[in-house]
Write an enzyme that holds these catalytic residues in place. Structure first.
Site, short mmCIF file in Angstrom:
data_model
loop_
_atom_site.label_atom_id
_atom_site.label_comp_id
_atom_site.label_asym_id
_atom_site.label_seq_id
_atom_site.Cartn_x
_atom_site.Cartn_y
_atom_site.Cartn_z
N CYS A 147 87.48 43.98 165.24
CA CYS A 147 88.25 42.62 165.59
C CYS A 147 87.65 42.10 166.96
O CYS A 147 87.42 40.80 167.09
CB CYS A 147 89.74 42.77 165.97
N CYS A 197 91.46 47.17 168.36
CA CYS A 197 90.59 47.09 167.34
C CYS A 197 89.20 46.67 167.42
O CYS A 197 88.69 45.67 167.97
CB CYS A 197 91.06 46.24 166.12
#
Length: 102
Positions: free
Chosen positions: A34, A31
């Site tokens: 993230c 991600c």
């Protein structure tokens, strides 16, 4: 304090029974947002010794992600006395993350 990896085995001890607020980051290595939030959380963990910061890899801990209704990552959850006091989805700047904390 350094960031802890949270899983089902240590969740109760490190999060539910914590005597300080806990900021949990639900994330995954693939991600992009993230990965952008990661260094910010590292800074917060070093600066705020009055809280714990933990990371929950949603690929490895789907039951924990489901327990918190995580539908999108990153999701950050703040718990105090074992109860959710704040929860947001999406990458945030440091100031917004800090504003979630008690």
């Amino acid at each position: 304090m350094s960031i802890m990896n949270i899983d089902k085995a240590n969740f109760t001890q490190e999060v539910v029974n914590s005597d300080v607020p806990v900021l949990l980051d639900f994330w995954a290595p693939w991600c992009g947002p993230c990965r952008r939030v990661g260094p910010i959380l590292d800074e917060i963990a070093q600066e705020r010794t009055d809280i714990k910061v933990g990371k929950v890899n949603v690929d490895e801990q789907p039951d924990l992600a489901g327990q918190f209704g995580v539908m999108s990552i990153p999701t950050m959850v703040v718990l105090q006395n074992g109860r959710v006091v704040n929860q947001v989805m999406g990458a945030r700047p440091k100031e917004q993350i800090l504003s979630l904390l008690p």
